[in-house]
Design a protein around this motif. Structure first.
Motif, PDB file in Angstrom:
ATOM      1  N   PHE A 263      14.401  72.451  56.868  1.00 28.17           N
ATOM      2  CA  PHE A 263      13.447  71.869  55.911  1.00 28.17           C
ATOM      3  C   PHE A 263      12.151  72.681  55.964  1.00 28.17           C
ATOM      4  CE2 PHE A 263       9.675  68.955  55.850  1.00 28.17           C
ATOM      5  CZ  PHE A 263       9.607  68.809  54.472  1.00 28.17           C
ATOM      6  N   ILE A 264      11.529  72.843  54.787  1.00 25.89           N
ATOM      7  CA  ILE A 264      10.236  73.534  54.707  1.00 25.89           C
ATOM      8  C   ILE A 264       9.208  72.581  54.109  1.00 25.89           C
ATOM      9  CG2 ILE A 264       8.940  75.487  53.754  1.00 25.89           C
ATOM     10  CD1 ILE A 264      11.757  76.791  53.224  1.00 25.89           C
ATOM     11  N   SER A 265       8.113  72.383  54.826  1.00 30.22           N
ATOM     12  CA  SER A 265       6.961  71.673  54.274  1.00 30.22           C
ATOM     13  C   SER A 265       6.014  72.739  53.734  1.00 30.22           C
ATOM     14  CB  SER A 265       6.278  70.847  55.372  1.00 30.22           C
ATOM     15  OG  SER A 265       5.095  70.264  54.867  1.00 30.22           O
ATOM     16  N   ALA A 266       6.021  72.887  52.404  1.00 32.19           N
ATOM     17  CA  ALA A 266       5.258  73.982  51.789  1.00 32.19           C
ATOM     18  C   ALA A 266       3.801  73.585  51.608  1.00 32.19           C
ATOM     19  CB  ALA A 266       5.883  74.337  50.446  1.00 32.19           C
ATOM     20  N   HIS A 267       2.983  74.575  51.229  1.00 33.94           N
ATOM     21  CA  HIS A 267       1.579  74.302  50.924  1.00 33.94           C
ATOM     22  C   HIS A 267       1.525  73.593  49.563  1.00 33.94           C
ATOM     23  CE1 HIS A 267      -2.643  74.770  51.500  1.00 33.94           C
ATOM     24  NE2 HIS A 267      -2.827  75.662  50.538  1.00 33.94           N
ATOM     25  N   THR A 271      -1.259  74.622  41.892  1.00 39.60           N
ATOM     26  CA  THR A 271      -1.868  75.593  40.982  1.00 39.60           C
ATOM     27  C   THR A 271      -0.764  76.556  40.558  1.00 39.60           C
ATOM     28  OG1 THR A 271      -2.487  77.174  42.718  1.00 39.60           O
ATOM     29  CG2 THR A 271      -4.114  75.493  42.133  1.00 39.60           C
ATOM     30  N   ALA A 272      -0.943  77.157  39.391  1.00 37.54           N
ATOM     31  CA  ALA A 272       0.074  78.070  38.855  1.00 37.54           C
ATOM     32  C   ALA A 272       0.364  79.184  39.859  1.00 37.54           C
ATOM     33  CB  ALA A 272      -0.405  78.653  37.532  1.00 37.54           C
ATOM     34  N   TYR A 273      -0.694  79.809  40.371  1.00 37.82           N
ATOM     35  CA  TYR A 273      -0.512  81.012  41.178  1.00 37.82           C
ATOM     36  C   TYR A 273       0.000  80.713  42.587  1.00 37.82           C
ATOM     37  CZ  TYR A 273      -2.901  83.530  37.486  1.00 37.82           C
ATOM     38  OH  TYR A 273      -3.240  84.090  36.274  1.00 37.82           O
ATOM     39  N   ASN A 274      -0.546  79.676  43.231  1.00 31.37           N
ATOM     40  CA  ASN A 274      -0.107  79.392  44.595  1.00 31.37           C
ATOM     41  C   ASN A 274       1.392  79.102  44.651  1.00 31.37           C
ATOM     42  OD1 ASN A 274      -0.602  78.463  47.574  1.00 31.37           O
ATOM     43  ND2 ASN A 274       0.636  76.879  46.613  1.00 31.37           N
ATOM     44  N   ASP A 275       1.853  78.211  43.801  1.00 24.67           N
ATOM     45  CA  ASP A 275       3.246  77.777  43.903  1.00 24.67           C
ATOM     46  C   ASP A 275       4.193  78.923  43.569  1.00 24.67           C
ATOM     47  OD1 ASP A 275       1.932  75.434  44.364  1.00 24.67           O
ATOM     48  OD2 ASP A 275       2.935  74.262  42.815  1.00 24.67           O
ATOM     49  N   GLU A 276       3.786  79.749  42.620  1.00 27.09           N
ATOM     50  CA  GLU A 276       4.606  80.912  42.260  1.00 27.09           C
ATOM     51  C   GLU A 276       4.706  81.875  43.453  1.00 27.09           C
ATOM     52  OE1 GLU A 276       6.277  81.359  39.497  1.00 27.09           O
ATOM     53  OE2 GLU A 276       6.912  83.413  39.906  1.00 27.09           O
ATOM     54  N   MET A 277       3.569  82.136  44.088  1.00 22.18           N
ATOM     55  CA  MET A 277       3.562  83.037  45.245  1.00 22.18           C
ATOM     56  C   MET A 277       4.422  82.472  46.374  1.00 22.18           C
ATOM     57  SD  MET A 277       2.303  83.482  48.512  1.00 22.18           S
ATOM     58  CE  MET A 277       0.851  82.461  48.775  1.00 22.18           C
ATOM     59  N   GLU A 278       4.271  81.175  46.629  1.00 17.78           N
ATOM     60  CA  GLU A 278       5.041  80.561  47.717  1.00 17.78           C
ATOM     61  C   GLU A 278       6.541  80.627  47.456  1.00 17.78           C
ATOM     62  OE1 GLU A 278       3.755  77.074  50.395  1.00 17.78           O
ATOM     63  OE2 GLU A 278       3.127  76.601  48.362  1.00 17.78           O
ATOM     64  N   SER A 294       6.299  69.457  48.873  1.00 17.84           N
ATOM     65  CA  SER A 294       4.852  69.540  49.038  1.00 17.84           C
ATOM     66  C   SER A 294       4.356  68.106  49.124  1.00 17.84           C
ATOM     67  CB  SER A 294       4.208  70.234  47.841  1.00 17.84           C
ATOM     68  OG  SER A 294       2.821  69.897  47.795  1.00 17.84           O
ATOM     69  N   LEU A 295       3.423  67.845  50.022  1.00 16.59           N
ATOM     70  CA  LEU A 295       2.881  66.490  50.188  1.00 16.59           C
ATOM     71  C   LEU A 295       1.583  66.278  49.416  1.00 16.59           C
ATOM     72  CD1 LEU A 295       3.592  66.069  53.995  1.00 16.59           C
ATOM     73  CD2 LEU A 295       4.848  65.005  52.107  1.00 16.59           C
ATOM     74  N   LYS A 296       1.199  67.286  48.616  1.00 17.36           N
ATOM     75  CA  LYS A 296      -0.088  67.174  47.913  1.00 17.36           C
ATOM     76  C   LYS A 296      -0.094  66.006  46.929  1.00 17.36           C
ATOM     77  CE  LYS A 296      -1.953  70.905  49.850  1.00 17.36           C
ATOM     78  NZ  LYS A 296      -0.925  71.254  50.851  1.00 17.36           N
ATOM     79  N   GLY A 297       1.073  65.613  46.424  1.00 21.91           N
ATOM     80  CA  GLY A 297       1.158  64.473  45.512  1.00 21.91           C
ATOM     81  C   GLY A 297       0.879  63.141  46.198  1.00 21.91           C
ATOM     82  N   TYR A 298       0.922  63.125  47.533  1.00 23.88           N
ATOM     83  CA  TYR A 298       0.636  61.901  48.297  1.00 23.88           C
ATOM     84  C   TYR A 298      -0.783  61.902  48.878  1.00 23.88           C
ATOM     85  CZ  TYR A 298       5.766  61.548  48.452  1.00 23.88           C
ATOM     86  OH  TYR A 298       7.095  61.477  48.128  1.00 23.88           O
ATOM     87  N   TYR A 299      -1.217  63.071  49.347  1.00 24.44           N
ATOM     88  CA  TYR A 299      -2.496  63.163  50.065  1.00 24.44           C
ATOM     89  C   TYR A 299      -3.569  63.925  49.307  1.00 24.44           C
ATOM     90  CZ  TYR A 299      -0.168  61.492  54.258  1.00 24.44           C
ATOM     91  OH  TYR A 299       0.497  60.716  55.170  1.00 24.44           O
ATOM     92  N   GLY A 300      -3.197  64.582  48.184  1.00 26.39           N
ATOM     93  CA  GLY A 300      -4.094  65.575  47.633  1.00 26.39           C
ATOM     94  C   GLY A 300      -4.204  66.727  48.608  1.00 26.39           C
ATOM     95  N   LEU A 353      10.003  74.365  59.137  1.00 24.56           N
ATOM     96  CA  LEU A 353       8.936  75.340  58.913  1.00 24.56           C
ATOM     97  C   LEU A 353       7.812  74.682  58.123  1.00 24.56           C
ATOM     98  CD1 LEU A 353       8.226  78.485  58.941  1.00 24.56           C
ATOM     99  CD2 LEU A 353       9.237  78.517  56.650  1.00 24.56           C
ATOM    100  N   LYS A 354       6.580  74.966  58.504  1.00 25.93           N
ATOM    101  CA  LYS A 354       5.401  74.507  57.746  1.00 25.93           C
ATOM    102  C   LYS A 354       4.576  75.728  57.388  1.00 25.93           C
ATOM    103  CE  LYS A 354       1.992  72.419  56.018  1.00 25.93           C
ATOM    104  NZ  LYS A 354       2.332  72.668  54.601  1.00 25.93           N
TER     105      LYS A 354
END
Lengths: 370, 209
Positions: A263-267, A271-278, A294-300, A353-354
């Motif tokens: 499992f990968i916990s991504a950043h 944003t358009a560029y970050n997610d594409e790069m990741e 990505s947990l940003k939808g829960y925590y920002g 992996l994180k």
């Protein structure tokens, strides 16, 4: 090599004051993000994950310091590690520390605008014997804190590291990300084709790392690495090669390979560029089929706390062998599709992996292993 | 054995390389002084003009440090680390950014409100892709920097490191950078907290060595 275990952990966020409270909320599909009208923070309504107004009023300690205290206190109580032990180091991670004081035109606590000064007062509060280490390295600060603790313990310089990260959502930070046109108009959608930017959040988190044998039953922090894109100070690498490089170095540091990662916990900032790069980096690393969220939808995006909060949720996921759905994701929106988790997955999780990336072109990754 | 194969110090309107004065001028505000150093050294780098004062200070110090005679081809990009520290984080630019928010918040100022941006600037200039770490401490803590850089070099995580202190707030500034490598040039001081402090402090007394 000395094994380093997670002896205890805590998350203080709008979703709860302990890791267990947080994970229960996440499993129930609840998010800390909502629409806010807070004129003292922003002239426009915005979506973010915030504590209730005035829940940490300025007293002897600032809101930032109270968040750190709540998180560190609970984590220390859950372990047998003593701050006063000279073999224990306190590592404090934040991007902006007490900069929220600038919003308030507060004329007290000016000395606390200095993060080392704030860290020293927190260290006195907990009676840490050692001078704390303070890390401010953009959005990889939390992971860099964990990696620093790992390296210091492995080298035998300390036996325990209390790694805490926190950031407060301030008008300073909101207006700054707003000026970049980086804020989502609604709920953020990491890796989705309709993603339009980030939600910001606030919180604190702590991991207590230890080489002591009584923690051998726990999950290991087994590897980590840091790199720089050498490309742009506010935009990520075009290729993802430098994030791939830290993923590769973290795996070798943990003595495992891509095939071991469950499992990968991504950043996943949305944003358009970050997610594409990741997505490019994860694919280059041969991990494109591994479940990712990505947990940003829960925590920002909790900035200096993000790496710690998301690592701790990964620990909870490993204990319960449960991958959380990546909130906000519906349709693939990156050119190299990933296996983004869209529902709760019950899977064996032995090695995870994180990753994180930040302004200044920095990237970091850690490996957590059973 | 790890050695300090070069050093640069910028303070009191004076630039030192390996203990020798490279440039000095009358007292002036940091912005004015740093521009005069840039011009004196004939550095040609348009990005300099976009940088905030902290990045300008650290970037110029890195140019002085790496300026001549360094065999950069001996290293792959991912083998060169940067480990920096200061006391005031990006507070100098934080105040400047807050001032812009009274009118229109400036993204070009906001991006510099993180202390590690100076490392990004040095990486971009030199194509360094290795480890980064930015620490904050109340004053120059040679012991902390020595400890962390030793872990990177001793653990095979990096082969060369640019390490040191880049501090700027208001009218006060100090940069002290050290290039740390496995012993490659004879006579280079051993990488130790004592030698870092000696180089850091030599320029305060006027007895540069």
């Amino acid at each position: 090599m000395t094994d380093v275990f997670v002896a205890a952990d805590n998350i203080v966020s709008p979703l709860g004051m302990t890791t267990a409270q947080n994970f229960d909320q996440l499993k129930a599909g609840r998010s800390g993000v909502s629409r806010h009208e807070r004129p003292e923070l922003s002239s426009q309504p915005f979506y973010g994950a915030l504590f209730q107004p005035d829940s940490f009023p300025l007293k002897i300690y600032t809101k930032f310091e109270q968040l750190v205290q709540a998180s560190v206190r609970e984590a220390l109580q859950a372990s047998d590690i003593l701050p006063g032990d000279p073999r224990t180091i306190f590592i404090l991670c934040s991007t902006k520390g007490n900069i929220h004081l600038l919003d308030e035109d507060a004329h007290t606590h000016r000395d606390r605008l200095s993060l080392p000064g704030s860290a020293a007062s927190l260290a006195r509060h907990f009676q840490f014997a050692q001078t704390p280490i303070v890390i401010s390295n953009a959005c990889i600060s939390g992971l860099l804190g964990m990696i620093t603790g790992l390296r210091l313990i492995r080298a035998g310089l300390y036996e325990n590291a209390v790694v805490a990260g926190a950031d407060v959502l301030s008008g300073f930070i909101l207006s700054g990300f707003g000026s970049f046109q980086a804020l989502s108009a609604g709920f953020c959608k990491p890796f989705d084709k309709d993603r339009d930017g980030i939600n910001l959040g606030e919180g604190a988190a702590t991991v207590v790392l230890s080489s002591r044998p009584e923690y051998r039953q726990g999950i290991r922090l087994s590897g980590g690495a840091v790199s720089n894109d050498a490309n742009h100070i506010s935009g990520p690498s075009r290729t993802g090669e430098e994030l791939r490089q830290v993923i590769g170095r973290s795996l070798s540091d943990a003595r495992c390979d891509a095939g071991d990662i469950g499992f990968i916990s991504a950043h996943g900032t949305a944003t358009a560029y970050n997610d594409e790069m990741e997505a490019k980096a994860i694919t280059l690393a041969g991990l494109q089929d591994v479940p990712v969220n990505s947990l940003k939808g829960y925590y920002g995006h909790t900035l200096g706390a993000a790496g710690l909060i998301e690592s701790i949720v990964t620990l909870a996921s490993m204990r319960e062998e449960l991958v959380l759905p990546s909130r906000g994701f519906e349709h693939n929106g990156v050119t190299t599709p990933l296996n983004v988790a869209s529902s709760l997955l019950h899977v064996p999780l032995n090695t995870c992996l994180k990753t994180a990336s930040g302004f200044g072109g920095c990237n970091a990754a850690v490996v957590l292993s059973k | 054995m790890e050695c300090i194969t070069a050093s640069s110090v910028i303070r009191n309107s004076t630039v030192y390389r390996n203990g020798e004065v490279v440039f000095t001028t009358g007292a002036g505000a940091p912005a004015e002084f740093l521009l005069s150093v840039y011009q004196f050294l004939n550095l040609q780098y348009p990005k300099f003009y976009k940088m905030d004062s902290l990045s300008r200070l650290g970037w110029i110090a890195s140019e002085v440090l790496l300026g001549e005679g360094w065999d950069r081809a001996a290293y792959k990009p991912e083998e060169v680390a940067i480990v920096l520290a200061n006391a005031s984080s990006s507070l100098d630019t934080d105040y400047k950014y807050i001032a812009t928010t009274k009118d229109i918040p400036s993204p070009s100022v906001f991006v510099y409100t993180l202390p590690n941006i100076v490392m990004g600037e040095i990486c971009i200039r030199n194509n360094f892709k290795g480890e980064n770490a930015f620490f904050l401490s109340e004053s120059f803590d040679a012991g902390l920097i020595w400890q962390y850089v030793s872990l990177l070099l001793g653990g095979g995580i990096a082969r060369a490191c640019i390490a040191g202190w880049v501090e700027l707030l208001g009218e006060d500034y100090t940069a002290a950078l050290f290039l740390v490598e496995q012993n490659s040039s004879s006579g280079a001081p051993i990488f130790s907290p004592e030698n870092m402090n000696r180089i850091f402090n030599a320029s305060t007394t006027g007895h540069a060595d």
